[in-house]
Scaffold this motif. Sequence first.
Motif, PDB file in Angstrom:
ATOM      1  N   UNK B 131       0.824  -1.213   0.000  1.00 32.68           N
ATOM      2  CA  UNK B 131       0.000   0.000   0.000  1.00 32.68           C
ATOM      3  C   UNK B 131       0.856   1.259   0.000  1.00 32.68           C
ATOM      4  N   UNK B 132       2.190   1.078  -0.127  1.00 29.35           N
ATOM      5  CA  UNK B 132       3.072   2.226  -0.262  1.00 29.35           C
ATOM      6  C   UNK B 132       3.402   2.929   1.044  1.00 29.35           C
ATOM      7  N   UNK B 133       3.374   2.195   2.152  1.00 33.17           N
ATOM      8  CA  UNK B 133       3.673   2.832   3.436  1.00 33.17           C
ATOM      9  C   UNK B 133       4.857   2.173   4.134  1.00 33.17           C
ATOM     10  N   UNK B 134       5.733   1.582   3.340  1.00 37.97           N
ATOM     11  CA  UNK B 134       6.895   0.907   3.916  1.00 37.97           C
ATOM     12  C   UNK B 134       7.789   1.833   4.721  1.00 37.97           C
ATOM     13  N   UNK B 135       7.608   3.150   4.544  1.00 37.69           N
ATOM     14  CA  UNK B 135       8.493   4.095   5.242  1.00 37.69           C
ATOM     15  C   UNK B 135       7.822   4.755   6.444  1.00 37.69           C
ATOM     16  N   UNK B 152      -3.317   2.275   5.694  1.00 38.16           N
ATOM     17  CA  UNK B 152      -2.926   1.373   6.786  1.00 38.16           C
ATOM     18  C   UNK B 152      -4.068   0.401   7.065  1.00 38.16           C
ATOM     19  N   UNK B 153      -5.303   0.945   7.097  1.00 40.53           N
ATOM     20  CA  UNK B 153      -6.463   0.094   7.368  1.00 40.53           C
ATOM     21  C   UNK B 153      -6.607  -0.965   6.284  1.00 40.53           C
ATOM     22  N   UNK B 154      -6.325  -0.596   5.049  1.00 45.71           N
ATOM     23  CA  UNK B 154      -6.422  -1.570   3.957  1.00 45.71           C
ATOM     24  C   UNK B 154      -5.335  -2.643   4.113  1.00 45.71           C
ATOM     25  N   UNK B 155      -4.135  -2.187   4.489  1.00 52.14           N
ATOM     26  CA  UNK B 155      -3.054  -3.148   4.720  1.00 52.14           C
ATOM     27  C   UNK B 155      -3.451  -4.127   5.822  1.00 52.14           C
ATOM     28  N   UNK B 156      -4.035  -3.588   6.878  1.00 53.83           N
ATOM     29  CA  UNK B 156      -4.455  -4.433   7.990  1.00 53.83           C
ATOM     30  C   UNK B 156      -5.520  -5.438   7.538  1.00 53.83           C
ATOM     31  N   UNK B 157      -6.427  -4.957   6.662  1.00 55.73           N
ATOM     32  CA  UNK B 157      -7.477  -5.842   6.167  1.00 55.73           C
ATOM     33  C   UNK B 157      -6.896  -6.943   5.283  1.00 55.73           C
ATOM     34  N   UNK B 233      -6.199   6.583 -11.966  1.00 50.72           N
ATOM     35  CA  UNK B 233      -4.792   6.810 -12.291  1.00 50.72           C
ATOM     36  C   UNK B 233      -4.229   7.847 -11.342  1.00 50.72           C
ATOM     37  N   UNK B 234      -2.933   7.980 -11.349  1.00 53.51           N
ATOM     38  CA  UNK B 234      -2.317   9.010 -10.514  1.00 53.51           C
ATOM     39  C   UNK B 234      -1.386   8.381  -9.507  1.00 53.51           C
ATOM     40  N   UNK B 235      -0.557   9.257  -8.928  1.00 50.37           N
ATOM     41  CA  UNK B 235       0.464   8.784  -7.981  1.00 50.37           C
ATOM     42  C   UNK B 235      -0.154   8.287  -6.696  1.00 50.37           C
ATOM     43  N   UNK B 236       0.727   7.690  -5.933  1.00 50.92           N
ATOM     44  CA  UNK B 236       0.288   7.197  -4.629  1.00 50.92           C
ATOM     45  C   UNK B 236       0.111   8.375  -3.686  1.00 50.92           C
TER      46      UNK B 236
END
Lengths: 431, 237
Positions: B131-135, B152-157, B233-236
Amino acid sequence: MSVSVAGSAPQKVRSHVGGMNPWQVFRIAWRAILGNPLRSVLTTLGVIIGVAAVVALTMVGQGSTANITRSLQSLGTNLITIGSNTGGRGGGFGLVRFGGPQTITLADAEAVQSAFADRIVGIAPTLQSNQQVKVGANNLNATVIGTWPDYASVRNAQPASGSFFNETDLQSRRRVAVIGYGIAQDLFGGQDPIGQRIRIAGISFTVVGVLPDKGDSGFASPNYQVMVPLSTYLQRLARSSSTGQPRVNAIYVQAPDKDALPRLQQELTDFMAQRRKVTDPSEYDFSVQNQADALASVNQVTQTMTLFLGGVAGISLLVGGIGIMNIMLVSVTERTREIGIRKALGAKPRDILTQFLVESVVLSVGGGILGILLGLAMAGSVGQLLRVTPVFDPFSMVLAFLFSVAVGVFFGFYPASRAARLDPVESLRYE
Amino acid sequence: MTVVALHQVRKVYKSGALEFEALKGVSLEIRQGEMVALMGPSGSGKTTLMQIIGLLDRPTEGRYVLAGRDVTTLTENQRAEVRNQEIGFVFQAFHLLPRLNVLENVEVPLTYAGYSPQERRERALEVLQKVGLGDKLKNLPSQLSGGQKQRVAIARALAMRPSILLADEPTGNLDSKTAVEVMRLFQELNDEGTSVIIVTHEPDIAEYTGRIVRIRDGQIESDGPNPHRKRAVGGVA
Ligand SMILES: Nc1ncnc2c1ncn2[C@@H]1O[C@H](COP(=O)(O)OP(=O)(O)OP(=O)(O)O)[C@@H](O)[C@H]1O
Ligand SMILES: [Mg+2]
């Protein structure tokens, strides 16, 4: 290139079906507690104070019991005390009451001496009062005891330097004195007191012996006693009231060995009763006690105190426990949403129960540990105040600890089970 | 393969003497790999339906088969297990645990599944990178933007590799640009095979899904493919 994480693997790999490990559970609880440190401390105050009080009182209590026992034993071995018994049961051994009227006399002592000469090792009647003791400009208050030379062996009062006064001193009513270690230190500083003069109630005495350091047992310390011949005491220091036989505070009799004590005690009782021509023990105006009885009565006091402390501990832990239950209920309400989220993510009722139960146990055990530390500190300062060396008792500390665990489980259970039963839908909607 | 199969599901809320029928016999099938928008006016029963699909609530009547297993009559503990294993929830209000950091939040469902600390960490890192939150691993939720919180919530799901993601108005608290970014993430996940149900009011959001189910007064009003599916489309964010 991203890895496919969902949907593609229908069969799940579950590594440990057992749920969370204890360390994780503990960490969750610890964070919840640290999230509100002030409230956590206030919550556990009841447990802290309760445990601290019990630990401190136990340590100081055992310390003073040990002191009393030690000073009882230092009073002499195989000892029997004849004291006045004025109403009710006599005062404790070695703690003969000096306040009430004295009913035993010097004549009693002399009669015992001649009648029991072959069965006893020594005998020493005592008459005592507080007097001002003065050397030059220095003075202090000391317990001055008029007695017989046997006092040295009977009451374990052999001088470290010089010697005890002897039979001649007694017969001739010499003004000689044996002084305690504390008096020698305070009045003579570094100098040797032997042969020096001291004034007791204004009357000049010569120091013939100095007792060794008997330790500071808090009250009635032998370090602040002065022993003089009883005859001299009666002539010079006693209140000049007495008509008839001079009275004494106590008569100390030393038996040859421990086994002889009970029998000798009985014989002395009978002898004293006979002299007074009374037969009914309830009319005895004297008491005859031996050292073993006294130690037993100290133990009795100790037991009573232990019970009392148990009561204090029980009540304070109850109050502390209710405090913890109260705050846990608040905490469950505040964290309703968190509970809902955890349930949505797969927490079982048991997981939630454990989480809150562990939290309350961590709270109460934290309180217990703080209480033990505070108790140790309190024991130190109270002990210093009362001049008692506190006795470190690991057992009472382990007990306090276990009790606080029990309090945490007992009072945490209701709030925790309420949390576990919360409906996930309603908890998630909770604002 | 059918992931969710609801058959004549009714839900009646009772509060005291009052009864309210929020769902009046809903039948619905969702196949693996679908991305479905659930639309309808306020009070129509969307959240109620999601709660039943997510096993947070029980239907008053009807049958529910999840990933081939009849879950209508499971015990409380079994339902918790199924939620943990098969369902990934995403909420409008994010519902992150405020005292836990990003990594720890994602680890929560893995913890209840009994994974070891290393496994938990690996899996959580994997989905967070996705989800692009490795940092942002050590950030607390309060130190994140709304879009980041929702990711984060999506990652948790996703952490437990569920059969289906349930998102109840996931973009409701986000501005439109961030909303599109979140939808892009859902589309990516869906491309990889994850089944997704998204409740939304906004037709714009529904445009990103492949099928639109409309519900009104507790009943399905219409159900059909979305012919104009848009690509986000579009950046994270
Ligand atoms: N616990 C409850 N008790 C009684 N009625 C309820 C309860 N929960 C929901 N309802 C009712 O059921 C109906 C459906 O509610 P639900 O939350 O499913 O609507 P929704 O479609 O999600 O609406 P919104 O778009 O506003 O979120 C509403 O009329 C609501 O008032
Ligand atoms: Mg809703």
